[in-house]
Design a protein around this motif. Structure first.
Motif, PDB file in Angstrom:
ATOM      1  N   GLN A 144      37.569  35.651  31.885  1.00  0.00           N
ATOM      2  CA  GLN A 144      36.903  36.197  30.564  1.00  0.00           C
ATOM      3  C   GLN A 144      35.630  36.998  30.806  1.00  0.00           C
ATOM      4  O   GLN A 144      35.091  37.734  30.220  1.00  0.00           O
ATOM      5  CB  GLN A 144      36.995  35.228  29.718  1.00  0.00           C
ATOM      6  N   THR A 145      34.678  36.419  31.661  1.00  0.00           N
ATOM      7  CA  THR A 145      33.360  36.461  32.010  1.00  0.00           C
ATOM      8  C   THR A 145      33.406  37.769  32.833  1.00  0.00           C
ATOM      9  O   THR A 145      32.378  38.657  32.893  1.00  0.00           O
ATOM     10  CB  THR A 145      32.470  35.430  32.931  1.00  0.00           C
ATOM     11  N   ARG A 146      34.344  38.125  33.770  1.00  0.00           N
ATOM     12  CA  ARG A 146      34.355  39.345  34.704  1.00  0.00           C
ATOM     13  C   ARG A 146      34.973  40.289  34.095  1.00  0.00           C
ATOM     14  O   ARG A 146      34.589  41.662  34.176  1.00  0.00           O
ATOM     15  CB  ARG A 146      34.788  38.868  36.011  1.00  0.00           C
ATOM     16  N   PRO A 160      36.619  41.173  30.557  1.00  0.00           N
ATOM     17  CA  PRO A 160      36.837  40.509  29.214  1.00  0.00           C
ATOM     18  C   PRO A 160      38.181  41.375  28.300  1.00  0.00           C
ATOM     19  O   PRO A 160      38.969  40.816  27.721  1.00  0.00           O
ATOM     20  CB  PRO A 160      35.861  40.708  28.293  1.00  0.00           C
TER      21      PRO A 160
END
Length: 83
Positions: free
Chosen positions: A48-50, A52
């Motif tokens: 999710q952080t890389r 989304p």
């Protein structure tokens, strides 16, 4: 045996052979992915952080392709440190 190995094989035949070999691999991967939704969610949380917008598709594809590694290493939640 040497007569069999000395015959030329067209590139198209080799590609077709490899494609037919990949069908069971992908089917097993899809079954494995559907049977292990917790691993997919854990990887999705990490992605999710890389990425989304596509974390769900990326995790589905990664689990489907890397199912042999998942069998060897065990559940993904223990290694992801999600939370």
């Amino acid at each position: 045996m040497s007569r069999f190995l000395s015959r030329p094989v067209p590139v198209e035949a080799m590609i077709e052979f490899l494609m037919w070999l990949s069908v069971p691999y992908i089917v097993i991967g899809l079954v494995f992915t559907i049977a292990h939704p917790d691993d997919m969610r854990a990887l999705e949380t990490q992605l999710q952080t890389r990425i989304p917008a596509g974390a769900d598709l990326a995790s589905f594809g990664a689990i489907t392709v890397l199912w042999p590694m998942m069998l060897i290493t065990g559940p993904l939640e223990e290694r992801c440190h999600v939370g």
